[in-house]
Structures are given as structure tokens and as C-alpha cells.
Design a protein around this motif. Structure first.
Motif, PDB file in Angstrom:
ATOM      1  N   ILE A  32       0.840  -1.203   0.000  1.00 20.42           N
ATOM      2  CA  ILE A  32       0.000   0.000   0.000  1.00 20.42           C
ATOM      3  C   ILE A  32       0.874   1.252   0.000  1.00 20.42           C
ATOM      4  O   ILE A  32       0.511   2.284  -0.570  1.00 20.42           O
ATOM      5  N   GLY A  33       2.053   1.161   0.607  1.00 24.27           N
ATOM      6  CA  GLY A  33       2.946   2.316   0.685  1.00 24.27           C
ATOM      7  C   GLY A  33       3.726   2.588  -0.583  1.00 24.27           C
ATOM      8  O   GLY A  33       4.493   3.550  -0.638  1.00 24.27           O
ATOM      9  N   ASP A  34       3.562   1.760  -1.603  1.00 23.70           N
ATOM     10  CA  ASP A  34       4.258   1.967  -2.865  1.00 23.70           C
ATOM     11  C   ASP A  34       3.216   2.140  -3.968  1.00 23.70           C
ATOM     12  O   ASP A  34       2.501   1.198  -4.309  1.00 23.70           O
ATOM     13  N   ARG A  35       3.113   3.342  -4.511  1.00 22.89           N
ATOM     14  CA  ARG A  35       2.024   3.675  -5.439  1.00 22.89           C
ATOM     15  C   ARG A  35       1.970   2.725  -6.620  1.00 22.89           C
ATOM     16  O   ARG A  35       0.916   2.199  -6.965  1.00 22.89           O
ATOM     17  N   TRP A  36       3.119   2.477  -7.264  1.00 22.69           N
ATOM     18  CA  TRP A  36       3.092   1.649  -8.456  1.00 22.69           C
ATOM     19  C   TRP A  36       2.741   0.201  -8.138  1.00 22.69           C
ATOM     20  O   TRP A  36       2.030  -0.454  -8.899  1.00 22.69           O
ATOM     21  N   SER A  37       3.226  -0.309  -7.003  1.00 20.39           N
ATOM     22  CA  SER A  37       2.902  -1.697  -6.647  1.00 20.39           C
ATOM     23  C   SER A  37       1.402  -1.887  -6.495  1.00 20.39           C
ATOM     24  O   SER A  37       0.825  -2.860  -7.007  1.00 20.39           O
ATOM     25  N   ASN A  38       0.746  -0.954  -5.788  1.00 15.36           N
ATOM     26  CA  ASN A  38      -0.692  -1.163  -5.579  1.00 15.36           C
ATOM     27  C   ASN A  38      -1.495  -0.892  -6.844  1.00 15.36           C
ATOM     28  O   ASN A  38      -2.522  -1.529  -7.063  1.00 15.36           O
ATOM     29  N   LEU A  39      -1.031   0.020  -7.710  1.00 16.34           N
ATOM     30  CA  LEU A  39      -1.758   0.258  -8.950  1.00 16.34           C
ATOM     31  C   LEU A  39      -1.600  -0.908  -9.924  1.00 16.34           C
ATOM     32  O   LEU A  39      -2.539  -1.264 -10.646  1.00 16.34           O
TER      33      LEU A  39
END
Length: 314
Positions: free
Chosen positions: A191-198
Motif C-alpha cells: 500500500i505504501g508503494d504507489r506503483w505496486s498497488n496500482l
């Protein structure tokens, strides 16, 4: 729609409107998630946050200020020998409890819960140790991703691209500050990494191939490759060859994070839609607009922050 989207991107630097993305722009930061966790556990003072998390003081000051700017926390002066500023949750902040519980439930399901919230929580109204179920408030059935469809909402359209935010906490900094490996705090670090969650959200929505994800998110190839590798190493996705194409799918472990995204989307719908309305409408199989809430598995009551406590020692 594709042409309209590309025109919007080129003309105004815009992205498809999404309550999930809006919510992630507010709380999608690993330190912010941990600060919210501490706030729900009753931590209120600057030094207490700092001592509990080992967070650098400047980073802490920036994150607390951002949460106050977004009206998630407010500062209350309290007399304690001298006047001390305490940070307390607003109604908007309290409404993030489903999100925090979704992260807790994910970690507890995969036997690493002690690294996010306490391993056990007590539901005070019924006196049982808390076990949660995510249900549709209208029909009471469990919420399953396959039972949800998405329709355009009144607020569908485009949002401005988010402004640059605080630098993210990388894995090395996370381990140094918290003493916990990122692999033991999966939901928080994803959740703290924008690209990972997107990227993970795109795969949830059936965007499965490398090129399709790249086109959907307009993400650089090297960034996409690194995030797919990270999600695979964390056991959240796997891949399968379809001829020359490789398709990505969520694992059972990754499927559980859908509840986290759903909780954030619901919060974004309630607090970040403004007068235009929600960008997308989620419809449950009961044909009602989805209002997903956590309930206690023992008594069926909605789980509320002020009705959950630590178990008393034997």
C-alpha cells in the motif's frame, strides 16, 4: 474512451478518476499506514509515535502535518504539567478503521499479524476475540471479488495528476527504522508503494499482460518490471505463458489484498468524491450499490474502533 483518455492525458496531465487512487494519494504511504495503526491503538503524542515506530522526527512531523491537513487527525492541546499537543482522529480518520482492520486481517490470515496490530483484539460488545467478515450491508452476504461489477458513476471523468509527494520509504530504510523485514509487513509496504498497488489493482481488474498493464497505467517498462518482480517475490501474483505472451494473475495470498483496496475505495467514495459524485459505482450481486463493512464473526455487529480493545491479561 481510449482516445478521450489519451487526449485528457496530453492536454491537462490527467488520469482516470478513481476513489482508490484518490485514497492512496492521501494514505498510500507506509509510514502513514503505521501512524494510523498507532493512532487507533491510542497513541496521541509526537514522542510516543516516534518511540513506538522508530520513525525519523522530521519524517514524523511531515506525515502528521499531512494527516492534519487532510482532516484525518486534529491537534488538541492538553494540560499535562505543561500544555502538550495531542493528535486525535477526526470522524474522517475514524472511518479509516475498516482499512486498518483489513490490513490486520490480511496479516493475521497469513500468520504474521503480530507485526501490524496485536495478534488478538477483543470485541467488547460480545466479549469474543475479534474475528471479522467483510459483508454487503444490504444483503449480509460475504463480499467476494467475483460478485462485484463496476459501472461509471456520476463523478466519472479525469483527475489532475497527483503532485509529487514525500519520498517513499525504501525496503532498506524500512528495515533499519522498524527492525522488521518488508516481507513481514506485506500489506503495509505494498500500500505504501504507489506503483505496486496500482499494478496489483490492474491485475485485479483483469488487465493481465505486461503490455496491457503498461498501456493502462502509462508506466515505464523498467518500473513495471520491477513492481511485477516485487509482487511475485512477495507471493501476491504468479505468471503463466499464453503463447508468446505472459499473463499475470493474483495468488490466493494476493487475493486477500482485494479487501484492503475495497476498504480504501469505500473510504474514498465517502470522503473524497465532492459534489460531483463517485467516479465508479460498485454493484454487488444482490443488485444494490455495494456498502462493504466489517462485522464481528461471532455477534454480527459492525466493527467500530471504539468497541475494539486489547484482550485483558489472564
Amino acid at each position: 474512451m481510449k482516445g478521450t483518455r489519451q487526449q485528457a492525458m496530453s492536454d491537462g496531465g490527467q488520469i482516470q478518476a478513481s476513489s482508490l487512487v484518490r485514497a492512496l494519494n492521501v494514505v498510500g504511504d507506509a509510514w502513514t499506514v503505521l501512524l494510523l495503526k498507532e493512532a487507533f491503538l491510542g497513541v496521541r503524542r509526537f514522542n510516543e509515535f516516534q518511540e513506538s515506530l522508530g520513525i525519523p522526527r522530521q519524517t514524523l512531523a511531515l506525515r502528521l502535518a499531512a494527516l492534519a491537513d487532510h482532516h484525518i487527525l486534529y491537534k488538541k492541546p492538553v494540560l499535562h504539567r505543561t500544555i502538550v499537543q495531542e493528535y486525535r482522529l477526526t470522524p474522517k480518520g475514524l472511518d479509516l478503521y475498516d482499512f486498518i482492520i483489513s490490513v490486520w486481517a490480511w496479516h493475521k490470515r497469513w500468520d504474521i499479524g503480530a507485526h501490524f496490530l496485536p495478534g488478538e483484539l477483543l470485541h467488547k460488545p460480545c466479549g469474543h476475540l475479534l474475528e471479522v467478515r467483510l459483508v454487503c450491508r444490504e444483503c449480509g452476504d460475504p463480499v467476494v471479488r467475483a460478485d462485484i461489477r463496476t459501472e461509471a458513476g456520476e463523478g466519472s471523468g479525469f483527475d489532475p495528476k497527483p503532485a509529487a509527494r514525500h519520498s517513499r520509504m525504501n525496503d532498506a530504510a524500512f528495515s533499519k527504522s522498524t527492525g522488521v523485514e518488508p516481507s513481514r509487513m506485506v500489506a503495509t509496504t505494498v500500500i505504501g508503494d504507489r506503483w505496486s498497488n496500482l499494478v496489483l489493482d490492474a491485475i485485479f481488474r483483469g488487465v493481465n499482460s505486461f503490455q496491457a498493464i503498461k498501456n493502462e497505467l502509462e508506466i515505464a517498462s523498467n518500473i513495471l518490471s520491477s513492481r511485477l518482480k516485487k509482487l511475485a517475490e512477495l507471493g501476491l501474483i504468479d505468471s503463466a505463458s499464453e503463447g508468446r505472451r505472459i499473463d499475470y494473475h493474483v495468488t490466493e495470498r494476493g487475493e486477500g489484498l482485494f479487501d484492503v483496496f475495497l476498504s480504501l475505495t469505500g473510504w474514498g467514495d465517502r470522503w473524497l468524491s465532492g459534489s460531483s459524485g463517485v467516479p465508479q459505482v460498485l454493484v454487488h450481486r444482490c443488485e444494490n450499490v455495494l456498502d462493504a463493512r466489517y462485522v464481528c464473526a461471532h455477534c454480527g455487529m459492525t466493527v467500530r474502533a471504539w468497541e475494539v480493545d486489547l484482550p485483558r491479561p489472564e
